[in-house]
Design an enzyme around this catalytic site. Sequence first.
Site, mmCIF file in Angstrom:
data_model
loop_
_atom_site.group_PDB
_atom_site.id
_atom_site.type_symbol
_atom_site.label_atom_id
_atom_site.label_comp_id
_atom_site.label_asym_id
_atom_site.label_seq_id
_atom_site.Cartn_x
_atom_site.Cartn_y
_atom_site.Cartn_z
ATOM 1 N N ARG A 158 0.746 -1.277 -0.004
ATOM 2 C CA ARG A 158 -0.220 0.098 -0.049
ATOM 3 C C ARG A 158 0.832 1.318 0.117
ATOM 4 O O ARG A 158 0.534 2.208 -0.834
ATOM 5 C CB ARG A 158 -0.809 -0.115 1.177
ATOM 6 N N ASN A 196 -6.219 -2.514 2.446
ATOM 7 C CA ASN A 196 -6.198 -3.901 2.643
ATOM 8 C C ASN A 196 -7.614 -4.514 2.654
ATOM 9 O O ASN A 196 -8.490 -3.687 3.128
ATOM 10 C CB ASN A 196 -5.453 -4.328 3.882
#
Length: 87
Positions: free
Chosen positions: A18, A36
Amino acid sequence: MIRKHIFFSGRVQGVGFRYRSCYIAQMLGLTGWVTNTWDDRVEMEVQGEEKSINKMIELLHEQNFVVIEDMEVNEIPLCEESGFRVR
């Protein structure tokens, strides 16, 4: 300009995916977000020039520790936003 909604599967959680996505998106001038999911995937919406989005995906494939095994990609409507963030 296009906007894509992408689910990444594979070894994509717990490996800096990320934050690396955020860095690459900012470098390429893309907007959107990444997060996520509960099922060990990573979900992303990314907006910008198609060649820049393709470059982002290429760079993510090249990251150490990241293993992208599958991607579910859909084009979605554009939206007004600025920047790219980790959710």
